[in-house]
Structures are given as C-alpha cells and as structure tokens.
Design a protein around this motif. Structure first.
Motif, PDB file in Angstrom:
ATOM      1  N   SER A 154       0.831  -1.207   0.000  1.00 58.84           N
ATOM      2  CA  SER A 154       0.000   0.000   0.000  1.00 58.84           C
ATOM      3  C   SER A 154       0.862   1.253   0.000  1.00 58.84           C
ATOM      4  CB  SER A 154      -0.921   0.006   1.221  1.00 58.84           C
ATOM      5  OG  SER A 154      -1.866  -1.035   1.162  1.00 58.84           O
ATOM      6  N   ILE A 155       1.967   1.217   0.735  1.00 54.38           N
ATOM      7  CA  ILE A 155       2.866   2.367   0.767  1.00 54.38           C
ATOM      8  C   ILE A 155       3.463   2.609  -0.613  1.00 54.38           C
ATOM      9  CG2 ILE A 155       5.076   3.204   1.680  1.00 54.38           C
ATOM     10  CD1 ILE A 155       4.301   1.705   4.321  1.00 54.38           C
ATOM     11  N   GLU A 156       3.877   1.554  -1.282  1.00 50.15           N
ATOM     12  CA  GLU A 156       4.420   1.701  -2.633  1.00 50.15           C
ATOM     13  C   GLU A 156       3.400   2.328  -3.572  1.00 50.15           C
ATOM     14  OE1 GLU A 156       5.604  -2.244  -3.592  1.00 50.15           O
ATOM     15  OE2 GLU A 156       7.518  -2.118  -2.518  1.00 50.15           O
ATOM     16  N   THR A 157       2.138   1.926  -3.434  1.00 47.33           N
ATOM     17  CA  THR A 157       1.082   2.512  -4.266  1.00 47.33           C
ATOM     18  C   THR A 157       0.927   3.990  -3.964  1.00 47.33           C
ATOM     19  OG1 THR A 157      -0.124   0.424  -4.413  1.00 47.33           O
ATOM     20  CG2 THR A 157      -1.384   2.433  -4.798  1.00 47.33           C
ATOM     21  N   ALA A 158       0.888   4.332  -2.683  1.00 48.30           N
ATOM     22  CA  ALA A 158       0.723   5.732  -2.297  1.00 48.30           C
ATOM     23  C   ALA A 158       1.895   6.580  -2.773  1.00 48.30           C
ATOM     24  CB  ALA A 158       0.562   5.833  -0.780  1.00 48.30           C
ATOM     25  N   VAL A 159       3.099   6.040  -2.663  1.00 48.44           N
ATOM     26  CA  VAL A 159       4.283   6.766  -3.127  1.00 48.44           C
ATOM     27  C   VAL A 159       4.205   7.009  -4.634  1.00 48.44           C
ATOM     28  CG1 VAL A 159       6.770   6.534  -3.519  1.00 48.44           C
ATOM     29  CG2 VAL A 159       5.800   5.981  -1.271  1.00 48.44           C
ATOM     30  N   ARG A 160       3.720   6.035  -5.349  1.00 49.72           N
ATOM     31  CA  ARG A 160       3.654   6.141  -6.809  1.00 49.72           C
ATOM     32  C   ARG A 160       2.732   7.268  -7.269  1.00 49.72           C
ATOM     33  NH1 ARG A 160      -0.055   3.884  -9.891  1.00 49.72           N
ATOM     34  NH2 ARG A 160      -0.600   2.310  -8.317  1.00 49.72           N
ATOM     35  N   ILE A 161       1.647   7.492  -6.559  1.00 50.46           N
ATOM     36  CA  ILE A 161       0.692   8.512  -6.997  1.00 50.46           C
ATOM     37  C   ILE A 161       0.922   9.866  -6.327  1.00 50.46           C
ATOM     38  CG2 ILE A 161      -1.060   6.783  -7.527  1.00 50.46           C
ATOM     39  CD1 ILE A 161      -2.478   7.498  -4.963  1.00 50.46           C
ATOM     40  N   ALA A 162       1.877   9.917  -5.411  1.00 43.91           N
ATOM     41  CA  ALA A 162       2.130  11.169  -4.699  1.00 43.91           C
ATOM     42  C   ALA A 162       2.966  12.114  -5.551  1.00 43.91           C
ATOM     43  CB  ALA A 162       2.852  10.885  -3.387  1.00 43.91           C
ATOM     44  N   SER A 163       2.758  13.395  -5.343  1.00 46.55           N
ATOM     45  CA  SER A 163       3.611  14.401  -5.981  1.00 46.55           C
ATOM     46  C   SER A 163       4.720  14.770  -4.996  1.00 46.55           C
ATOM     47  CB  SER A 163       2.792  15.631  -6.347  1.00 46.55           C
ATOM     48  OG  SER A 163       2.290  16.255  -5.174  1.00 46.55           O
ATOM     49  N   GLY A 164       5.599  15.634  -5.426  1.00 53.00           N
ATOM     50  CA  GLY A 164       6.768  15.954  -4.617  1.00 53.00           C
ATOM     51  C   GLY A 164       6.480  16.564  -3.271  1.00 53.00           C
ATOM     52  N   HIS A 165       5.350  17.255  -3.135  1.00 48.15           N
ATOM     53  CA  HIS A 165       5.079  17.906  -1.850  1.00 48.15           C
ATOM     54  C   HIS A 165       4.272  17.027  -0.898  1.00 48.15           C
ATOM     55  CE1 HIS A 165       1.264  18.831  -3.938  1.00 48.15           C
ATOM     56  NE2 HIS A 165       0.748  18.953  -2.742  1.00 48.15           N
ATOM     57  N   HIS A 166       3.980  15.798  -1.296  1.00 42.52           N
ATOM     58  CA  HIS A 166       3.297  14.870  -0.406  1.00 42.52           C
ATOM     59  C   HIS A 166       4.318  14.032   0.364  1.00 42.52           C
ATOM     60  CE1 HIS A 166      -0.175  15.430  -3.306  1.00 42.52           C
ATOM     61  NE2 HIS A 166      -0.726  15.664  -2.131  1.00 42.52           N
ATOM     62  N   TRP A 167       3.985  13.740   1.600  1.00 42.96           N
ATOM     63  CA  TRP A 167       4.840  12.932   2.465  1.00 42.96           C
ATOM     64  C   TRP A 167       4.107  11.638   2.780  1.00 42.96           C
ATOM     65  CZ3 TRP A 167       9.789  14.444   3.883  1.00 42.96           C
ATOM     66  CH2 TRP A 167      10.151  15.729   3.436  1.00 42.96           C
ATOM     67  N   VAL A 168       4.631  10.542   2.260  1.00 40.22           N
ATOM     68  CA  VAL A 168       4.011   9.225   2.418  1.00 40.22           C
ATOM     69  C   VAL A 168       4.939   8.341   3.225  1.00 40.22           C
ATOM     70  CG1 VAL A 168       3.230   7.148   1.214  1.00 40.22           C
ATOM     71  CG2 VAL A 168       2.737   9.407   0.255  1.00 40.22           C
ATOM     72  N   GLY A 169       4.373   7.582   4.140  1.00 33.85           N
ATOM     73  CA  GLY A 169       5.222   6.696   4.910  1.00 33.85           C
ATOM     74  C   GLY A 169       4.436   5.722   5.751  1.00 33.85           C
ATOM     75  N   ALA A 170       5.082   5.271   6.807  1.00 38.67           N
ATOM     76  CA  ALA A 170       4.528   4.203   7.629  1.00 38.67           C
ATOM     77  C   ALA A 170       4.357   4.653   9.069  1.00 38.67           C
ATOM     78  CB  ALA A 170       5.441   2.978   7.589  1.00 38.67           C
ATOM     79  N   GLY A 171       3.395   4.029   9.733  1.00 33.13           N
ATOM     80  CA  GLY A 171       3.229   4.170  11.160  1.00 33.13           C
ATOM     81  C   GLY A 171       3.496   2.829  11.830  1.00 33.13           C
ATOM     82  N   THR A 172       3.581   2.865  13.159  1.00 31.51           N
ATOM     83  CA  THR A 172       3.857   1.661  13.947  1.00 31.51           C
ATOM     84  C   THR A 172       5.139   0.978  13.467  1.00 31.51           C
ATOM     85  OG1 THR A 172       1.423   1.419  14.007  1.00 31.51           O
ATOM     86  CG2 THR A 172       2.704  -0.273  15.103  1.00 31.51           C
ATOM     87  N   VAL A 173       6.167   1.794  13.240  1.00 33.85           N
ATOM     88  CA  VAL A 173       7.474   1.270  12.823  1.00 33.85           C
ATOM     89  C   VAL A 173       8.281   0.985  14.093  1.00 33.85           C
ATOM     90  CG1 VAL A 173       9.540   1.673  11.470  1.00 33.85           C
ATOM     91  CG2 VAL A 173       7.357   2.643  10.721  1.00 33.85           C
ATOM     92  N   LEU A 174       8.597  -0.284  14.303  1.00 26.41           N
ATOM     93  CA  LEU A 174       9.187  -0.700  15.568  1.00 26.41           C
ATOM     94  C   LEU A 174      10.593  -1.281  15.443  1.00 26.41           C
ATOM     95  CD1 LEU A 174       6.035  -2.471  17.063  1.00 26.41           C
ATOM     96  CD2 LEU A 174       6.799  -0.116  17.451  1.00 26.41           C
ATOM     97  N   SER A 175      11.097  -1.461  14.224  1.00 25.77           N
ATOM     98  CA  SER A 175      12.405  -2.091  14.051  1.00 25.77           C
ATOM     99  C   SER A 175      13.218  -1.387  12.974  1.00 25.77           C
ATOM    100  CB  SER A 175      12.243  -3.567  13.680  1.00 25.77           C
ATOM    101  OG  SER A 175      11.724  -3.697  12.369  1.00 25.77           O
TER     102      SER A 175
END
Length: 213
Positions: free
Chosen positions: A54-75
């Motif tokens: 899902s993150i890869e999909t969101a990154v693909r459609i995002a423009s340069g001023h969008h910040w896409v990433g993950a939550g609950t990153v524990l490692s």
C-alpha cells in the motif's frame, strides 16, 4: 541532538491521514481522494494488511510535496524496508533511538509517540523531527500545553489518538497545528466517497481555524 535529524516539512496543512487497516487494493482510490482533498501526509501503519504494498502505491501517486510513509514502525529492519518502498515519513508509537537514527540516515521525517517530558526529550535527543503526543485525548490541550512549556520553542508538536476535526480549535489555542486523524477519517470498509466527505470536512474546518484561504 542527533546530526541525522531531518526538519519537519513546511506543510500547508499539517494533517496526517492514518490509514490503519487499509487493503492494498483500495490504497490508490483512498489515497487519491485524500490528496485531492488537501492532505499532504499519508501514514499507513505497518500492522495493516501487506502495508508495504500500500505504501508503494501511495508513493507512486504522490507528488513531490506529499509525504508518504509508515506508522507503527518498531524495528530498524522495517525502516530499511520503508526506505526501499520510497517512504519519506516514519511514525512510531514509542521512542527507539536506533529506529530514529536509521530513519534520519535515510533522510526520513520522523514523529515518534511520546506522553511525558522525559520521553519528549529522549525523542528530540535521538533526532525526532516532531513529537506525537499520544494518546492526545487523554492528555488533552491542558496536558500538552504543560509539557510544551518546557520544550524548545521550535519543536513541532502533533496530537494523535482520539483526535478529530472537532478538536482543532481547542488545540490551536495552545499553538498546535499538526494533527493525526485516524478513525475519525478512515475505517476499513468505508468507500472512497465516504472518506472524501470526511476529508473535505476536516480540511474546511482546518482552513477556517488556521486562516488559510
């Protein structure tokens, strides 16, 4: 403070859409609606189904001023996986110096979760870009304001957890302008149209309260 610290971005609307539980096949439609509504930051928690896809999909459609990433990153391993997926935003429920350090080395913006002054200063020392007071509905504006009084003046503070657009005004009065919206914005099973309606309502109120034209 860590030399790897990446500053919090200058977002027009410092609103983070938290899409916990989103399915990869719905990511494109949902994220597109949120971006069109005016959300510039998208967080997909890693305890969602096949979250990196899902993150890869969101990154693909995002423009340069969008910040896409993950939550609950524990490692640290998941920090590297997030970098491989193209994510630029890392949100965590805790303060882990190794996770924050690796994220900073990848040039990611970070927002770890804190609840006390001790945790807040540990996060800043580890290089956090911003602090996520969580759960903010427990601390409330009074609690957040009391802790903010001892933090550096330029420290970006966000509130997450039991927060909706109904809380914008109360938190704005203590200088908070960053909000993470979860279940008030998105729940699994909602249609893109339902999510867009909620997003539009949140953006409209945010713009009114913070004087955006």
């Amino acid at each position: 403070m860590s030399s790897n610290r990446v500053p919090w971005p200058q977002l027009r609307r410092s609103l983070v859409a938290i899409l916990r539980g989103i399915q990869p096949e719905e990511a494109e439609a949902v994220v597109s609606e949120l971006m069109e509504a005016g959300f510039e930051a998208i967080e997909i928690p890693l305890n969602s189904p096949d979250a990196f896809r899902s993150i890869e999909t969101a990154v693909r459609i995002a423009s340069g001023h969008h910040w896409v990433g993950a939550g609950t990153v524990l490692s640290v391993e998941n920090v590297d996986r997030l970098a491989d997926a193209g994510g630029r935003l890392l949100v965590s429920p805790n303060v882990d110096a190794a996770v924050l350090g690796r994220a900073g080395a990848h040039g990611m913006v970070t927002m770890p979760g804190v609840f006390t002054p001790t945790e807040a200063f540990q996060a800043l020392a580890a290089g956090a870009s911003a602090l996520k007071f969580f759960p903010a509905n427990v601390l409330g504006p009074t609690g957040v304001s009391a802790i903010r009084a001892v933090l550096p003046k330029d420290c970006e503070v966000g509130v997450v957890g039991g927060v909706s657009e109904k809380d914008f005004e109360a938190f704005s009065k203590i200088g908070v302008r960053s909000f993470g919206l979860g279940s008030s914005l998105y729940k699994p099973g909602m249609t893109p149209q339902e999510i867009r309606a909620r997003a539009d309502a949140a953006v409209l109120l945010y713009d009114r309260i913070f004087g955006l034209g």
